[in-house]
Design a protein around this motif. Structure first.
Motif, PDB file in Angstrom:
ATOM      1  N   ARG A  55       3.064 -31.883  34.905  1.00 27.15           N
ATOM      2  CA  ARG A  55       4.368 -32.366  35.366  1.00 27.15           C
ATOM      3  C   ARG A  55       4.912 -33.461  34.439  1.00 27.15           C
ATOM      4  O   ARG A  55       6.100 -33.479  34.078  1.00 27.15           O
ATOM      5  CB  ARG A  55       4.248 -32.903  36.794  1.00 27.15           C
ATOM      6  CG  ARG A  55       4.022 -31.806  37.826  1.00 27.15           C
ATOM      7  CD  ARG A  55       3.857 -32.432  39.204  1.00 27.15           C
ATOM      8  NE  ARG A  55       3.619 -31.409  40.210  1.00 27.15           N
ATOM      9  CZ  ARG A  55       3.350 -31.702  41.491  1.00 27.15           C
ATOM     10  NH1 ARG A  55       3.320 -32.969  41.903  1.00 27.15           N
ATOM     11  NH2 ARG A  55       3.139 -30.713  42.350  1.00 27.15           N
ATOM     12  N   VAL A  56       4.016 -34.382  34.086  1.00 30.42           N
ATOM     13  CA  VAL A  56       4.450 -35.442  33.165  1.00 30.42           C
ATOM     14  C   VAL A  56       4.870 -34.865  31.823  1.00 30.42           C
ATOM     15  O   VAL A  56       5.883 -35.278  31.220  1.00 30.42           O
ATOM     16  CB  VAL A  56       3.316 -36.481  33.000  1.00 30.42           C
ATOM     17  CG1 VAL A  56       3.666 -37.471  31.887  1.00 30.42           C
ATOM     18  CG2 VAL A  56       3.091 -37.216  34.301  1.00 30.42           C
ATOM     19  N   ALA A  57       4.117 -33.859  31.305  1.00 27.82           N
ATOM     20  CA  ALA A  57       4.470 -33.222  30.020  1.00 27.82           C
ATOM     21  C   ALA A  57       5.815 -32.506  30.125  1.00 27.82           C
ATOM     22  O   ALA A  57       6.651 -32.567  29.207  1.00 27.82           O
ATOM     23  CB  ALA A  57       3.361 -32.242  29.613  1.00 27.82           C
ATOM     24  N   ASP A  58       6.045 -31.803  31.263  1.00 28.39           N
ATOM     25  CA  ASP A  58       7.342 -31.144  31.448  1.00 28.39           C
ATOM     26  C   ASP A  58       8.471 -32.165  31.484  1.00 28.39           C
ATOM     27  O   ASP A  58       9.547 -31.976  30.875  1.00 28.39           O
ATOM     28  CB  ASP A  58       7.327 -30.344  32.756  1.00 28.39           C
ATOM     29  CG  ASP A  58       6.341 -29.169  32.708  1.00 28.39           C
ATOM     30  OD1 ASP A  58       6.022 -28.750  31.557  1.00 28.39           O
ATOM     31  OD2 ASP A  58       5.910 -28.706  33.771  1.00 28.39           O
ATOM     32  N   THR A  59       8.252 -33.278  32.180  1.00 31.91           N
ATOM     33  CA  THR A  59       9.290 -34.327  32.227  1.00 31.91           C
ATOM     34  C   THR A  59       9.565 -34.893  30.841  1.00 31.91           C
ATOM     35  O   THR A  59      10.724 -35.102  30.450  1.00 31.91           O
ATOM     36  CB  THR A  59       8.853 -35.438  33.179  1.00 31.91           C
ATOM     37  OG1 THR A  59       8.585 -34.881  34.473  1.00 31.91           O
ATOM     38  CG2 THR A  59       9.939 -36.502  33.301  1.00 31.91           C
ATOM     39  N   LEU A  60       8.477 -35.136  30.089  1.00 26.04           N
ATOM     40  CA  LEU A  60       8.660 -35.627  28.709  1.00 26.04           C
ATOM     41  C   LEU A  60       9.382 -34.611  27.837  1.00 26.04           C
ATOM     42  O   LEU A  60      10.215 -34.966  26.998  1.00 26.04           O
ATOM     43  CB  LEU A  60       7.292 -35.975  28.109  1.00 26.04           C
ATOM     44  CG  LEU A  60       6.595 -37.178  28.747  1.00 26.04           C
ATOM     45  CD1 LEU A  60       5.204 -37.353  28.121  1.00 26.04           C
ATOM     46  CD2 LEU A  60       7.409 -38.445  28.551  1.00 26.04           C
TER      47      LEU A  60
ATOM     48  N   VAL B 271      11.582 -32.412  28.909  1.00 22.76           N
ATOM     49  CA  VAL B 271      12.998 -32.463  29.301  1.00 22.76           C
ATOM     50  C   VAL B 271      13.682 -33.668  28.680  1.00 22.76           C
ATOM     51  O   VAL B 271      14.804 -33.591  28.181  1.00 22.76           O
ATOM     52  CB  VAL B 271      13.107 -32.493  30.837  1.00 22.76           C
ATOM     53  CG1 VAL B 271      14.560 -32.781  31.259  1.00 22.76           C
ATOM     54  CG2 VAL B 271      12.657 -31.169  31.426  1.00 22.76           C
ATOM     55  N   CYS B 272      12.997 -34.800  28.678  1.00 20.19           N
ATOM     56  CA  CYS B 272      13.570 -36.004  28.055  1.00 20.19           C
ATOM     57  C   CYS B 272      13.780 -35.798  26.556  1.00 20.19           C
ATOM     58  O   CYS B 272      14.817 -36.187  26.001  1.00 20.19           O
ATOM     59  CB  CYS B 272      12.655 -37.203  28.311  1.00 20.19           C
ATOM     60  SG  CYS B 272      12.611 -37.731  30.043  1.00 20.19           S
ATOM     61  N   ASP B 273      12.802 -35.177  25.890  1.00 23.50           N
ATOM     62  CA  ASP B 273      12.983 -34.891  24.455  1.00 23.50           C
ATOM     63  C   ASP B 273      14.154 -33.960  24.220  1.00 23.50           C
ATOM     64  O   ASP B 273      14.928 -34.133  23.264  1.00 23.50           O
ATOM     65  CB  ASP B 273      11.688 -34.283  23.889  1.00 23.50           C
ATOM     66  CG  ASP B 273      10.538 -35.282  23.895  1.00 23.50           C
ATOM     67  OD1 ASP B 273      10.835 -36.513  23.875  1.00 23.50           O
ATOM     68  OD2 ASP B 273       9.360 -34.844  23.905  1.00 23.50           O
ATOM     69  N   ALA B 274      14.283 -32.921  25.093  1.00 25.12           N
ATOM     70  CA  ALA B 274      15.429 -32.008  24.941  1.00 25.12           C
ATOM     71  C   ALA B 274      16.745 -32.750  25.140  1.00 25.12           C
ATOM     72  O   ALA B 274      17.731 -32.526  24.405  1.00 25.12           O
ATOM     73  CB  ALA B 274      15.310 -30.864  25.952  1.00 25.12           C
ATOM     74  N   SER B 275      16.796 -33.667  26.110  1.00 24.38           N
ATOM     75  CA  SER B 275      18.013 -34.462  26.335  1.00 24.38           C
ATOM     76  C   SER B 275      18.319 -35.340  25.130  1.00 24.38           C
ATOM     77  O   SER B 275      19.464 -35.456  24.695  1.00 24.38           O
ATOM     78  CB  SER B 275      17.845 -35.318  27.592  1.00 24.38           C
ATOM     79  OG  SER B 275      17.638 -34.517  28.723  1.00 24.38           O
ATOM     80  N   VAL B 276      17.243 -35.953  24.586  1.00 22.16           N
ATOM     81  CA  VAL B 276      17.440 -36.788  23.396  1.00 22.16           C
ATOM     82  C   VAL B 276      17.941 -35.951  22.225  1.00 22.16           C
ATOM     83  O   VAL B 276      18.848 -36.348  21.478  1.00 22.16           O
ATOM     84  CB  VAL B 276      16.135 -37.526  23.044  1.00 22.16           C
ATOM     85  CG1 VAL B 276      16.275 -38.218  21.694  1.00 22.16           C
ATOM     86  CG2 VAL B 276      15.807 -38.537  24.125  1.00 22.16           C
ATOM     87  N   ASN B 277      17.366 -34.757  22.044  1.00 23.14           N
ATOM     88  CA  ASN B 277      17.829 -33.862  20.959  1.00 23.14           C
ATOM     89  C   ASN B 277      19.273 -33.448  21.187  1.00 23.14           C
ATOM     90  O   ASN B 277      20.078 -33.388  20.241  1.00 23.14           O
ATOM     91  CB  ASN B 277      16.923 -32.636  20.882  1.00 23.14           C
ATOM     92  CG  ASN B 277      15.498 -33.000  20.430  1.00 23.14           C
ATOM     93  OD1 ASN B 277      15.327 -33.954  19.662  1.00 23.14           O
ATOM     94  ND2 ASN B 277      14.498 -32.251  20.888  1.00 23.14           N
ATOM     95  N   ALA B 278      19.612 -33.131  22.446  1.00 28.96           N
ATOM     96  CA  ALA B 278      21.015 -32.763  22.749  1.00 28.96           C
ATOM     97  C   ALA B 278      21.950 -33.931  22.466  1.00 28.96           C
ATOM     98  O   ALA B 278      23.039 -33.753  21.907  1.00 28.96           O
ATOM     99  CB  ALA B 278      21.120 -32.327  24.215  1.00 28.96           C
TER     100      ALA B 278
END
Length: 445
Positions: A298-303, A305-312
């Motif tokens: 779960r923590v890896a999935d959240t991270l 998602v955060c990386d994808a948001s940062v990339n976006a």
């Protein structure tokens, strides 16, 4: 002597001339006395100066004949020669100032004719010169007006071309302005998207913070679970050691405690309890070990998602930078077009100002031409009036001169007959006749 202006018409010359009824030759000069400011001695000096030879300063017979011919005096050459011989008292073929004054006293009509012809000749020459100058000035002004009109047409053509170029520049600027407006709208939309992305990024950052907090809590839980596992393992090891020690003790004392069945049963029950607790501890450890990978995922999935948001967010910022650069470039193009249009407008204003100056110059030249045309027309009218007056005077002057010469010949003939009668008649001398007394008193030098 005060002479009239060359352009001022003499009112007395325009009046009709009439032959007086008096027989006195001096009365024939009255119609020609048109200038009361000029006295007879001044007229005598003026005519003598203009008729006399400019080298010798005296009047020769050929000078007198040439002056009469040049001034179109209506007298024949024989009459002029007779007048010259009669007035040449010293018979030196020259007329001095006194002899000229005597001739003017004897022939006042000739004096007036010579005076006004010489003066009118100067006036006519001055008038003709002014007319020529006015015509030259008129031609110059006409040429200037034509040149200014051509320059005005050229300036108007240049202004029209400048206006066309300015309209084209305005159309291009309008197109660029429309494009810039669209780009600004797109930039605004992109800004809105960037703001939404930033909001989403902030949300993702908050979620990432929550995930990090959860991860920290999970890490703390995992540490606690690991500590509990270590404690359970230590407890199991202790229990195992105790069990081994107990088994060994039991094995050692099995023989001694064979008889102690109840005590062994109790030990077996204790061992069973220990085994059950061990099973529970292992089950709890296995449960804890199963929950830790799930929380880690779960923590890896959240991270992720955060990386994808940062990339976006990074891609959106890159897109925003490209849009900003495009908008900046287009704004620079629009500013350059606006500066070009301003220069074109300044050039158009300069062309219109030059055209206005040309129009003012054309109007001024046209006004000058009209003024000169009026002056030329006035001078021509004055010249025509002068010519008409001169013709009328010449027509009325001839009978006056003939009448004066006829009266002079009659007076001379009467004087000659009176002298002959007085020479042939003996006795006391009779007084002169009334006519002789009158003419002698009038013509005495």
């Amino acid at each position: 002597a005060v002479l009239p202006s060359p352009i001022e018409p003499t009112t007395a010359l325009a009046a009709p001339l009439s032959i007086p009824a008096a027989a006195d030759p001096a009365s024939l000069a009255v119609p020609f006395a048109t200038d009361p400011q000029v006295t007879r001695p001044e007229k005598v000096a003026y005519t003598y100066k203009n008729v006399a030879n400019r080298y010798t300063g005296v009047v020769r017979q050929e000078d007198f004949l040439a002056a009469c011919a040049q001034l179109s005096l209506p007298l024949s050459a024989n009459t002029v020669a007779s007048i010259f011989r009669r007035c040449d008292r010293d018979k030196d073929d020259l007329l001095s100032v006194d002899e000229w004054r005597w001739m003017c006293e004897m022939h006042p009509a000739v004096l007036e004719s010579l005076y006004f012809r010489v003066r009118d000749g100067e006036d006519a020459a001055a008038l003709q010169e002014r007319l020529g100058e006015a015509e030259v000035q008129l031609s110059v002004f006409l040429a200037k007006e034509q040149t200014t009109a051509v320059a005005l047409q050229t300036a108007a053509a240049a202004a029209s071309a400048q206006d066309l170029r300015l309209s084209q520049q305005g159309a291009r600027l309008a197109e660029k302005t429309t494009t810039l407006r669209h780009q600004e709208d797109a930039a605004l939309a992109l800004d809105e998207a960037v703001r939404r992305a930033e909001t989403e990024v902030r949300i993702r950052e908050n979620e990432a913070k929550l995930c990090a907090e959860r991860e920290r809590q999970l890490a703390e839980d995992a540490e606690e679970a690991a500590a509990a596992a270590l404690r359970a393992q230590a407890f199991l090891d202790d229990k195992r050691h105790i069990a081994l020690h107990t088994v060994q003790s039991l094995a050692l004392r099995e023989e001694e405690l064979v008889g102690r069945t109840d005590h062994i049963a109790k030990l077996q029950e204790q061992n069973k309890v220990m085994l059950e607790s061990r099973s529970e501890i292992k089950a709890s450890l296995f449960a804890e070990e199963g929950n830790i990978p799930t929380k880690a995922r779960r923590v890896a999935d959240t991270l992720a998602v955060c990386d994808a948001s940062v990339n976006a967010t990074t891609s959106v910022e890159a897109m925003e930078g490209d849009a900003v650069r495009r908008v900046r470039d287009l704004a620079e193009e629009v500013a350059a077009a606006e500066r070009q249009r301003t220069r074109e407008a300044d050039n158009y204003a300069d062309a219109m100002r030059r055209a206005a100056e040309m129009e003012h110059a054309v109007a001024s030249a046209h006004a000058d031409v009209q003024t000169v045309q009026k002056q030329v027309t006035q001078l021509r009218e004055e010249h025509a009036a002068y010519t008409h007056r001169r013709r009328v005077v010449e027509q009325q002057e001839k009978p006056l001169l003939e009448e004066e010469l006829r009266l002079r010949q009659q007076r001379d003939l009467l004087a000659l007959r009176h002298q002959e009668t007085r020479e042939h008649t003996p006795g006391p001398r009779s007084p002169p006749c009334r006519t002789h007394i009158h003419t002698t008193a009038h013509y005495s030098p």
